[in-house]
Design a protein around this motif. Structure first.
Motif, PDB file in Angstrom:
ATOM      1  N   THR A   1       0.834  -1.207   0.000  1.00 15.49           N
ATOM      2  CA  THR A   1       0.000   0.000   0.000  1.00 15.49           C
ATOM      3  C   THR A   1       0.864   1.250   0.000  1.00 15.49           C
ATOM      4  O   THR A   1       0.588   2.215  -0.730  1.00 15.49           O
ATOM      5  N   ALA A   2       1.926   1.247   0.807  1.00 12.78           N
ATOM      6  CA  ALA A   2       2.832   2.393   0.840  1.00 12.78           C
ATOM      7  C   ALA A   2       3.556   2.553  -0.489  1.00 12.78           C
ATOM      8  O   ALA A   2       3.776   3.679  -0.959  1.00 12.78           O
ATOM      9  N   VAL A   3       3.904   1.448  -1.124  1.00 16.76           N
ATOM     10  CA  VAL A   3       4.614   1.513  -2.400  1.00 16.76           C
ATOM     11  C   VAL A   3       3.699   2.057  -3.499  1.00 16.76           C
ATOM     12  O   VAL A   3       4.091   2.908  -4.298  1.00 16.76           O
ATOM     13  N   GLU A   4       2.455   1.574  -3.544  1.00 14.07           N
ATOM     14  CA  GLU A   4       1.542   1.995  -4.609  1.00 14.07           C
ATOM     15  C   GLU A   4       1.201   3.481  -4.540  1.00 14.07           C
ATOM     16  O   GLU A   4       0.884   4.089  -5.561  1.00 14.07           O
ATOM     17  N   ASN A   5       1.250   4.063  -3.369  1.00 13.83           N
ATOM     18  CA  ASN A   5       0.871   5.465  -3.210  1.00 13.83           C
ATOM     19  C   ASN A   5       2.051   6.416  -3.288  1.00 13.83           C
ATOM     20  O   ASN A   5       1.930   7.586  -2.914  1.00 13.83           O
ATOM     21  N   VAL A   6       3.187   5.942  -3.779  1.00 17.66           N
ATOM     22  CA  VAL A   6       4.327   6.823  -4.037  1.00 17.66           C
ATOM     23  C   VAL A   6       4.046   7.614  -5.309  1.00 17.66           C
ATOM     24  O   VAL A   6       3.606   7.056  -6.322  1.00 17.66           O
ATOM     25  N   TYR A   7       4.296   8.912  -5.271  1.00 15.93           N
ATOM     26  CA  TYR A   7       4.039   9.778  -6.422  1.00 15.93           C
ATOM     27  C   TYR A   7       5.314   9.948  -7.241  1.00 15.93           C
ATOM     28  O   TYR A   7       6.421  10.046  -6.696  1.00 15.93           O
ATOM     29  N   VAL A   8       5.130   9.953  -8.558  1.00 20.80           N
ATOM     30  CA  VAL A   8       6.249  10.104  -9.475  1.00 20.80           C
ATOM     31  C   VAL A   8       5.763  10.848 -10.711  1.00 20.80           C
ATOM     32  O   VAL A   8       4.575  10.785 -11.062  1.00 20.80           O
ATOM     33  N   GLU A   9       6.664  11.552 -11.351  1.00 20.61           N
ATOM     34  CA  GLU A   9       6.340  12.239 -12.600  1.00 20.61           C
ATOM     35  C   GLU A   9       6.877  11.418 -13.768  1.00 20.61           C
ATOM     36  O   GLU A   9       8.074  11.428 -14.040  1.00 20.61           O
ATOM     37  N   PRO A  10       6.017  10.676 -14.451  1.00 12.58           N
ATOM     38  CA  PRO A  10       6.500   9.813 -15.535  1.00 12.58           C
ATOM     39  C   PRO A  10       6.956  10.622 -16.733  1.00 12.58           C
ATOM     40  O   PRO A  10       6.472  11.725 -16.991  1.00 12.58           O
ATOM     41  N   ASP A  11       7.887  10.046 -17.471  1.00 13.81           N
ATOM     42  CA  ASP A  11       8.347  10.679 -18.699  1.00 13.81           C
ATOM     43  C   ASP A  11       7.389  10.310 -19.826  1.00 13.81           C
ATOM     44  O   ASP A  11       6.886   9.178 -19.887  1.00 13.81           O
TER      45      ASP A  11
END
Length: 370
Positions: free
Chosen positions: A240-250
């Motif tokens: 759950t903690a991993v899935e909710n990590v935010y990232v800006e995809p290229d």
């Protein structure tokens, strides 16, 4: 003081824009091992009002005879003459974490010459996976979003009446064991669209958010994430903690063109180099005027004189003034399309222009033609 406030406001706006571009990694991929399983079965639909399979369909007659034999009734298949039944294929999708007793949505499709499945009920049908095992049982009344009625050569039809659905019509008998972890040591996150830059960003975002180096990009698609020993007992909370990590995809620069519908979809920041575009229309029309030539002084010219039909044709050429467009080096596809639309260029011509710009090497994006 005012200058400092303006600078702070600009930085805040930039931060909001960056945060708006960041999305959860669960929206761009999934954990390896998370997959649905296709189920298929053969069944019999009864209760049709004379719109079922005809007597020419031997498979349906044999299916009815086999069904009756289970109730200690012996009927020869050739003696079955009912048009109130239809042979169907039943399909469903088994979720990766389905448990016995869960309900599945079912799709029913006719395989014979039935005219409509309206009003029918599916008799108990086992649903099997690719390994041949039964994972669910389907049964229930059909929901058909259409109809078809015909009489004396007149046909009234709406939608597709030989395809139906049964919401929650299948009951799971056994689930599928899915182990998303690699022997409890790690999990692999798989991107929906492989990209080396995005994979590296995902690994960096996970390590930054969780505060320890757990993720490592293996290739353009997979990111291996080690599971800390203290969190292996509660794997769900860790994922759950991993899935909710935010990232800006290229994002890859793409321009999608659908010539059948005349649709053009492109990212607003797809760049084009300095290029000149000229688009003009040439209209050629051939007009024929039919006239009749009447002879003069028929009495003096003698016999054999008659009227003659004469066709006078002319060719009209209408060439509209060509309009030139020059795109500067800092322009985007959105700017070009907006300029063409402003001068009332139709979508078909815009598609042709974009293909020509790509052929000229000025469109720095992948051109996808559907």
């Amino acid at each position: 003081m005012l200058r400092a406030l303006l600078l702070g406001a600009c930085m805040a706006v930039a931060g909001l824009a960056g945060a708006a571009d960041a999305i959860r990694i669960k929206d761009i991929g999934k954990i390896a091992g998370w997959r649905e399983n296709a189920l298929t079965g053969y069944g019999l639909v009864t209760g049709l009002a004379g719109t079922g399979d005809s007597s020419r369909n031997k498979a349906t007659r044999q299916s009815i005879a086999n069904m009756l034999s289970r109730f200690d009734m012996t009927v020869v298949a050739d003696d079955v003459q009912s048009r109130n039944a239809a042979a169907v294929m039943v399909t469903a999708s088994l979720s990766p974490f389905a448990r016995p007793g869960d309900a599945l949505d079912v799709t029913v499709t006719s395989v014979g010459d039935a005219r409509s499945l309206v009003g029918g009920t599916l008799i108990l049908a086992p649903l099997k996976a690719a390994n041949g095992q039964v994972y669910a049982l389907a049964q229930g009344p059909l929901s058909v979003g259409g109809y078809k009625y015909d009489m004396n050569g007149n046909v009234v039809q709406k939608n597709h009446p030989t395809v139906a659905a049964i919401p929650g019509g299948a009951t799971v008998e056994q689930g599928v064991a899915n182990d998303v972890s690699n022997n409890g040591q790690s999990v692999t996150f798989v991107l929906a669209e492989p990209d080396y830059t995005t994979a590296s960003r995902v690994a960096a975002a996970i390590n930054s958010t969780l505060g320890v180096n757990l993720a490592l990009a293996q290739d353009a698609s997979g990111i291996e994430i080690s599971i800390p020993e203290a969190r292996r007992a509660r794997l769900t909370d860790f994922l759950t903690a991993v899935e909710n990590v935010y990232v800006e995809p290229d994002r890859r620069a793409k321009v999608v063109i659908n010539e059948r519908t005349g649709t053009v979809v492109a990212g607003g920041d797809v760049r084009i180099s300095k290029v000149a575009v000229s688009q003009g229309d040439l209209k050629v029309s051939i007009v024929t005027d039919n006239t009749v030539s009447q002879p003069l002084l028929v009495s003096q010219t003698g016999a054999g004189v008659r009227s003659v039909r004469v066709a006078n044709s002319r060719v009209d050429v209408d060439e509209q003034d060509e309009t030139g467009f020059v795109a500067a080096g800092s322009n985007t596809v959105a700017d070009l399309v907006q300029s063409l639309t402003r001068v009332k260029t139709n979508t078909r011509d815009i598609i042709s222009i974009l293909r020509a710009v790509k052929a000229a090497g000025a469109l720095h994006a992948e051109l996808v033609v559907q």
